[in-house]
Design a protein around this motif. Structure first.
Motif, PDB file in Angstrom:
ATOM      1  N   GLU A 146       0.829  -1.202   0.000  1.00 42.52           N
ATOM      2  CA  GLU A 146       0.000   0.000   0.000  1.00 42.52           C
ATOM      3  C   GLU A 146       0.865   1.255   0.000  1.00 42.52           C
ATOM      4  N   VAL A 147       1.967   1.208   0.694  1.00 43.21           N
ATOM      5  CA  VAL A 147       2.906   2.337   0.672  1.00 43.21           C
ATOM      6  C   VAL A 147       3.428   2.540  -0.745  1.00 43.21           C
ATOM      7  N   ARG A 148       3.784   1.463  -1.403  1.00 44.90           N
ATOM      8  CA  ARG A 148       4.278   1.551  -2.785  1.00 44.90           C
ATOM      9  C   ARG A 148       3.232   2.172  -3.691  1.00 44.90           C
ATOM     10  N   GLU A 149       1.973   1.753  -3.556  1.00 49.63           N
ATOM     11  CA  GLU A 149       0.916   2.262  -4.435  1.00 49.63           C
ATOM     12  C   GLU A 149       0.684   3.756  -4.218  1.00 49.63           C
ATOM     13  N   ARG A 150       0.888   4.235  -3.018  1.00 50.71           N
ATOM     14  CA  ARG A 150       0.675   5.661  -2.752  1.00 50.71           C
ATOM     15  C   ARG A 150       1.691   6.530  -3.475  1.00 50.71           C
ATOM     16  N   PHE A 151       2.839   5.947  -3.847  1.00 57.19           N
ATOM     17  CA  PHE A 151       3.868   6.740  -4.503  1.00 57.19           C
ATOM     18  C   PHE A 151       3.993   6.433  -5.994  1.00 57.19           C
ATOM     19  N   ARG A 152       3.035   5.700  -6.519  1.00 57.60           N
ATOM     20  CA  ARG A 152       2.969   5.562  -7.968  1.00 57.60           C
ATOM     21  C   ARG A 152       2.421   6.861  -8.547  1.00 57.60           C
ATOM     22  N   ARG A 189      22.416  10.026  -7.692  1.00 52.90           N
ATOM     23  CA  ARG A 189      23.784   9.836  -8.172  1.00 52.90           C
ATOM     24  C   ARG A 189      24.427   8.549  -7.651  1.00 52.90           C
ATOM     25  N   TYR A 190      24.342   8.300  -6.354  1.00 58.67           N
ATOM     26  CA  TYR A 190      24.981   7.122  -5.762  1.00 58.67           C
ATOM     27  C   TYR A 190      24.000   5.966  -5.527  1.00 58.67           C
ATOM     28  N   VAL A 191      22.740   6.170  -5.863  1.00 59.60           N
ATOM     29  CA  VAL A 191      21.723   5.132  -5.624  1.00 59.60           C
ATOM     30  C   VAL A 191      20.960   4.875  -6.921  1.00 59.60           C
ATOM     31  N   PRO A 192      21.515   4.067  -7.817  1.00 58.38           N
ATOM     32  CA  PRO A 192      20.825   3.753  -9.071  1.00 58.38           C
ATOM     33  C   PRO A 192      19.826   2.605  -8.881  1.00 58.38           C
ATOM     34  N   ARG A 193      19.003   2.393  -9.866  1.00 62.75           N
ATOM     35  CA  ARG A 193      18.126   1.220  -9.875  1.00 62.75           C
ATOM     36  C   ARG A 193      18.874   0.060 -10.533  1.00 62.75           C
ATOM     37  N   HIS A 194      18.708  -1.126  -9.969  1.00 62.85           N
ATOM     38  CA  HIS A 194      19.351  -2.303 -10.552  1.00 62.85           C
ATOM     39  C   HIS A 194      18.616  -3.539 -10.064  1.00 62.85           C
ATOM     40  N   ASP A 195      18.506  -4.527 -10.941  1.00 64.00           N
ATOM     41  CA  ASP A 195      17.807  -5.759 -10.583  1.00 64.00           C
ATOM     42  C   ASP A 195      18.454  -6.477  -9.406  1.00 64.00           C
ATOM     43  N   ASP A 196      19.765  -6.309  -9.237  1.00 64.94           N
ATOM     44  CA  ASP A 196      20.455  -6.987  -8.131  1.00 64.94           C
ATOM     45  C   ASP A 196      19.976  -6.469  -6.771  1.00 64.94           C
ATOM     46  N   PHE A 197      19.629  -5.189  -6.712  1.00 67.30           N
ATOM     47  CA  PHE A 197      19.103  -4.645  -5.453  1.00 67.30           C
ATOM     48  C   PHE A 197      17.736  -5.254  -5.161  1.00 67.30           C
ATOM     49  N   ALA A 198      16.896  -5.370  -6.180  1.00 65.95           N
ATOM     50  CA  ALA A 198      15.577  -5.974  -5.987  1.00 65.95           C
ATOM     51  C   ALA A 198      15.706  -7.430  -5.571  1.00 65.95           C
ATOM     52  N   ALA A 199      16.664  -8.151  -6.176  1.00 64.15           N
ATOM     53  CA  ALA A 199      16.849  -9.566  -5.840  1.00 64.15           C
ATOM     54  C   ALA A 199      17.259  -9.733  -4.383  1.00 64.15           C
ATOM     55  N   PRO A 259      13.490 -11.116  -0.227  1.00 67.12           N
ATOM     56  CA  PRO A 259      13.181 -11.940   0.955  1.00 67.12           C
ATOM     57  C   PRO A 259      12.591 -11.142   2.119  1.00 67.12           C
ATOM     58  N   SER A 260      12.878  -9.859   2.201  1.00 65.65           N
ATOM     59  CA  SER A 260      12.322  -9.029   3.278  1.00 65.65           C
ATOM     60  C   SER A 260      10.917  -8.544   2.942  1.00 65.65           C
ATOM     61  N   PHE A 261      10.589  -8.481   1.648  1.00 63.93           N
ATOM     62  CA  PHE A 261       9.311  -7.927   1.210  1.00 63.93           C
ATOM     63  C   PHE A 261       8.271  -9.041   1.078  1.00 63.93           C
ATOM     64  N   VAL A 262       7.951  -9.651   2.191  1.00 59.88           N
ATOM     65  CA  VAL A 262       6.931 -10.682   2.234  1.00 59.88           C
ATOM     66  C   VAL A 262       5.569 -10.030   2.004  1.00 59.88           C
ATOM     67  N   THR A 312      14.034   0.582  -5.096  1.00 55.75           N
ATOM     68  CA  THR A 312      13.760  -0.345  -6.190  1.00 55.75           C
ATOM     69  C   THR A 312      12.413  -1.042  -5.997  1.00 55.75           C
ATOM     70  N   MET A 313      12.040  -1.247  -4.735  1.00 59.71           N
ATOM     71  CA  MET A 313      10.757  -1.884  -4.429  1.00 59.71           C
ATOM     72  C   MET A 313       9.639  -0.863  -4.241  1.00 59.71           C
ATOM     73  N   GLY A 314       9.945   0.426  -4.467  1.00 57.45           N
ATOM     74  CA  GLY A 314       8.903   1.453  -4.479  1.00 57.45           C
ATOM     75  C   GLY A 314       8.697   2.214  -3.196  1.00 57.45           C
ATOM     76  N   LEU A 315       9.594   2.064  -2.188  1.00 55.20           N
ATOM     77  CA  LEU A 315       9.434   2.781  -0.923  1.00 55.20           C
ATOM     78  C   LEU A 315      10.375   3.978  -0.850  1.00 55.20           C
ATOM     79  N   PRO A 316       9.905   5.118  -0.330  1.00 60.20           N
ATOM     80  CA  PRO A 316      10.775   6.301  -0.191  1.00 60.20           C
ATOM     81  C   PRO A 316      11.809   6.092   0.910  1.00 60.20           C
TER      82      PRO A 316
END
Length: 370
Positions: free
Chosen positions: A100-106, A124-134, A138-141, A198-202
């Motif tokens: 729900e937090v993620r949806e609020r920031f779409r 600059r120092y925090v890019p998006r990458h699939d490795d971060f999502a991977a 496990p924490s995003f149950v 990467t998972m949509g949270l600020p």
């Protein structure tokens, strides 16, 4: 808790710098859990210009310019901060699922603007990458509250990563630190922020200080501390704005009264303690010294030093007093002797006056011999 923070930065330049402009984030913020009691910034050589202002995130920054040739620059910030254990903002919905937090920031056309949305995008120092999502998944149950997601990610990183000061540099990409599973607090903060965004949270970067405790039986080492960094996550309310709460993946905990917040930003580039533009000084060496101490410990040390100084001065004062007493006794004896001599002279004069006057026998010629 009253904490005294000293942050000293020294640059030595070869060849000398002709002119320079610097921007410093060295003044702690005032927040709901900390109050800035005092702050002083000392700069040597004295700058031709020095002004302070707030940036877009509310950080206090100092700009100063040097227009004379110099081969060294020393900047020392001394601050006293009154800290308390941070409390979860009352507006936060502690049980709000992360989805729900993620949806609020779409992005939704014509939706109201939330300032926290600035911290969802790459920086600059925090890019998006699939490795971060991977690493984050496990924490995003499914259905897990966003607060619990952030806490679980904090604890996982504390277990999975090794703190190794020599493994990374300031400009080491976060994806590289993730791959090698080691780094420093700056790396861990960037990795955790990248996972959350990467998972949509600020999530935002927090720079500051941490009170470290010396080993049992050992004195605190002055200058042995360092700047610290951790993460702040935005958690909305059930039907409206919420607030920010902090997590420290380096130490596997939430910050307490032993933390001092210096500045907040999207990543390290927004809040670096010092940066600047130089004309000259092709090469330089950098030295940084940080000390965080309870103010009461500093006061106690000052009292002990004052007592030691008083004890050191006491023998010399006693000796001076003894010398003064000896001098006084000598003066008294001299005065007594003088008074005795005066009394003897007075008595002699009185006897002389009482006798018939005549020639002094000593001046008379001897009697003629028979």
């Amino acid at each position: 808790m009253l904490l005294h923070v000293t942050h000293s930065t020294r640059y030595d330049y070869t060849p000398p710098v002709e002119t320079a402009q610097h921007l410093a984030h060295l003044k702690p913020m005032s927040t709901s859990s900390q109050r800035l009691v005092s702050h002083a910034l000392t700069i040597s050589p004295t700058p031709a210009q020095h002004v302070e202002s707030a940036d877009v995130y509310g950080n206090q920054r100092a700009f100063f310019a040097l227009d004379s040739t110099h081969d060294e620059l020393v900047v020392t910030a001394e601050s006293v901060v009154d800290t308390a254990a941070p409390l979860l903002p009352p507006a936060i919905d502690r049980l709000l699922p992360w989805e729900e937090v993620r949806e609020r920031f779409r992005y939704v056309k014509d939706s109201s603007y939330d300032p926290a949305s600035d911290f969802v995008f790459p920086s600059r120092y925090v890019p998006r990458h699939d490795d971060f999502a991977a690493y984050a998944r496990p924490s995003f149950v499914a259905g897990r509250p966003a607060f619990d997601v952030a806490m679980d990610l904090t604890l996982r990183m504390f277990d999975d990563f090794d703190y190794d000061a020599g493994s990374t540099e300031i400009n080491t990409p976060a994806i590289e630190a993730l791959a090698q599973r080691k780094g420093v607090c700056q790396d861990f903060a960037h990795i955790m922020i990248a996972c959350l965004r990467t998972m949509g949270l600020p999530a935002r970067y927090v720079s500051g200080y941490l009170l470290t405790q010396p080993p049992p039986g050992q004195a605190r080492l002055i200058g042995a501390d360092a700047s610290h960094a951790w993460v702040s996550v935005y958690l909305p309310g059930s039907s409206g704005p919420g607030g920010w709460t902090d997590f420290d993946p380096t130490n596997g905990r939430q910050p307490g009264e032993d933390y001092v917040t210096l500045a907040i930003g999207r990543d390290y580039s927004d809040v670096s303690p010092m940066r600047g533009v130089l004309h000259g000084g092709a090469r330089h060496t950098l030295g940084v010294s940080v000390t965080v101490r309870p103010l009461e410990e500093l006061r106690e040390e000052a009292r002990m030093q004052a007592q030691a100084l008083a004890r050191a001065e006491a023998p010399s004062q006693t000796q001076s007093q003894s010398q003064s007493q000896s001098q006084s006794q000598s003066q008294s004896q001299s005065q007594s002797q003088s008074q005795s001599q005066i009394q003897t002279q007075t008595q002699t004069q009185a006897l002389a006056l009482a006798q018939p006057r005549g020639p002094d026998p000593a001046t008379q010629p001897p009697f003629p011999s028979a």
